[in-house]
Scaffold this active site. Structure first.
Site: not given
Length: 139
Positions: A91, A93, A97, A99
């Protein structure tokens, strides 16, 4: 959260090729896409992993992810999509999130060894973001 790139994008303080900005999340192009049109979907709140997403946020967030998977396929003429979340490991960041990666038969993606590409310029990236956003609006 101060210093979080994705929080900066959500707040508008950092630039991104946005596809959509909605109450349940923000979607924008990955700057180092697996394939052109690779979208990241993030919740508006700073959460690190999927386990941190409150149960009441699941329906809205994943409805947005689902809509984007359909829009990426339709807007880019893809054969399908690959949808994935990394939690902690890989990960890059530390902000949840998802994808949404356009796929085509024979595209070369094997397992989890993701080749990366680049957009020629911001205009090309904006064109891809616009195509997905247009499909999202009609779907």
């Amino acid at each position: 959260m101060a210093g979080c790139v994705f929080c900066g994008i959500v707040s508008g303080e950092l630039p991104a090729m946005r596809v959509t900005d909605e109450p349940d999340g923000v979607a924008f192009l990955d700057t180092r896409p697996v394939f052109k049109g690779h979208v990241l979907v993030v919740p508006r709140a700073h959460l690190v992993t999927l386990a941190d997403l409150p149960p009441e946020s699941l329906p809205g967030y994943f409805a947005l992810v689902r809509r984007l998977a359909v829009a990426v396929e339709a807007g880019l003429g893809a054969g399908g999509t690959f949808v994935a979340i990394n939690n902690k490991v890989s990960q890059s960041v530390p902000h949840l999130h998802t994808h949404v990666v356009p796929r085509t038969k024979g595209d070369g993606l094997r397992g989890f060894f993701w080749p990366r590409t680049r957009y020629v310029d911001d205009a090309e990236a904006q064109e891809y973001a616009g195509r997905v956003a247009a499909a999202l609006a009609t779907g």
